[in-house]
Each structure stands twice: as C-alpha cells, then as structure tokens.
Design a protein around this motif. Sequence first.
Motif: not given
Length: 372
Positions: A240-241, A256-260, A267-270
Amino acid sequence: MAAQVLFDGQVNVHYRFINVHGVEDEPGSESDDHRRGQRNGLCGAAVPGMLHLVTGLHTGDVGFRIELHSTEPPLSDTWEEAVEVSFHASTDEMGLHAFDDLYEFTLPPGDYRVRYCARGMQQGHDEDTLAGDEPIDFYLLQFWPGSPAPDRILRQTSDAAAYWHREGRDVELPPGERDAEERHLAAKQEEYDRARFGDRIPNDRLRNVKFHAPSFRALDENLMWALAAADDELHRAVARWAALRALSIAELTDNPIVAPAVAALQRGEHPPFPFDEEAVPDFGAIGDQVPDGVLVPRLPWFRDEPGGDRPQKRAVAALYAVTATNNSDSLGAALHTVETTATAYGGDEYGQFLADLWDAFPQLRAGNQSRG
C-alpha cells in the motif's frame, strides 16, 4: 524416407492444453482420465482416439509441428522434454483442438507410436501469458506405425514437465526408479533455484510466488529476502505504501478517478473499481480522465531487451502499482507493487524510492540482518 509434415505453424492455447482427435469427435473426458494408468503427464493417451497434450504456456501462441514417419525417428538433442505413447486413429480427418480453435491435418487411420517433444516449456510456464508476437515454447508431435505399448518418459529437464509427470500419476514406480526420480527432481530444483535466486536458499513462500526473481534481485536483492521473511501484514503495508508513492510521483493523488483508491489504500483497504482487479486496470473505465503524464526511462536491466530503450508512461506504471496491491498472495503483492513503483519512478530516480522504503519500514532491515 523423409518426414511428412502434417502441420507446421502456431497454435493458440488456453489453459495449457491441446487435444488431438477426429474433427467430428467430441472432446471426451476430463484431463485426469486421459493420463490414467500412465507414467508421463505431458501426453495423455488413455482415452481411445484422443491425445491430451500439455503446454508450458497458459495463454497465447506456441510453435507446433506434426510429422508422419515410416519408422521410429531419432530423438534430436534440441528437444528438452520427450515422451512416447500409443495411439489409434480411426479417421483421417484429424484436428488440433485448442479451446475454441481448430487446426486440421490428415493422418491415415491405423495404429501409431507417438512421440511428443517440447522445448522452452519452463519458459512458457514462467511467462504464463505470451506478451510478444513470437512463441517462446515449441512442440513436436511425431507419428509412426507401431503396435500398442506402455507410455515412456524419454527425456525430462524442466520443473514444469516434472510437475505434470507427477500430477495425476496412478501407477506405482519401482523403488529404484522412484528414488532416482526424486534425486533428479531435487537436483533440478536446486539448479532452478540458483538461476533465480543465486546462492541463498529461498523459503517455500518465495519459491512459489509468481514473479521474475532476477529482475527484482537487480532492483534490490536484500529487499527481496527481507520481504520473503516478513509476515502478511507487513507485506500488505509495504504494498500500500509503495502504491501511494507511485501515485504521488505520477501526480495522480488528487485525480478524481484515482482519489477513491488513494483513500482506500490509506485506510488499509483494497482499492475500489476500476482498480479492484489483480492484473491490470480497467483502462476502458478510466478513458481519458487520467493524463498520460511524463515519460520516464526504463529500469537499467531492461534496456537491452527489445523496446527497452523506449521510455514509458509514468502514469500507466503508477496505475499498475495500484492494481498490484490486489494480488491474493501478500508476498506477491509486495514484490509486484515495489517493482512497478520503481518502474514509475524510472531508471534515473528509483534509488530514492528504495531508500525511502527501507527508512519507512526499519523492521525489514532488522529481519534481513537477523537471517544473514
């Protein structure tokens, strides 16, 4: 009498198999049925009228040639794997059936001895899916008149072939032959490991993960060993890092497409769609909403390969780093994400990324030192 060439070209395979049977015949049984009672696992001939051939490559084109001989031909040294089976052809309208593709050839009906040979099978297995236009594994199928006889393994040099010879085998080998096979396989495993990993012995976790070890060793060999010794939680944290660093260097963090995806990684999520697949981003969903960004030099050890002198898009490499975090194997996720992020930095800047990684995860350095 010279060999009669019945087919010579490329065959598009899927799922590492090609079936040989009459053009109008049904595909038949499961692959295990084709090898029932055999010693070899590359050419299944237990189902009458059918041959089930295994390839190294999972998906893509392989080189393939079929020959008809009047008598048993010599086995050329150019072939790394070779097995023999018996086969009865009840029709002359035969075909190579590779998933949805059919390649027809003519074979006079009768009883045959068949030799199936392979070259580059291990490379095809390691490549998995053909990236270029030219095949990397090649196969030869030779027919000559002969009475039914047990199958034989004539030559075996690769781990890929050894796996299939063991897979599904339901005949007991004599103790001496079994011991010799185990010694041979152990020696081949050591040879293969040394080619990939050098003089240090990999643990099973590292040995079994799918990645190109020589290129990662060129990137940072100590990091490879440190990641191999780390646990799943640390693997995921590193992945993730690294992906976040790739997005940062590509100036995509606020896109905007990448921000999520950025928020999910923090958050440590996929990452969510369209970055939720393990292999490649869904560029169709991204469209032109992500700019190409700058071009960066390739990593030095790739520059001698075909096309390696051409720079690549930093943004594309960064997006691949994001999807690499989805790898179901945490070690694979860490290795692929780190290497892809280094690619995003480019051949002139990746050293700073690696230095920062070691600083961000001092437990990697401590774990690597403790294991020598």
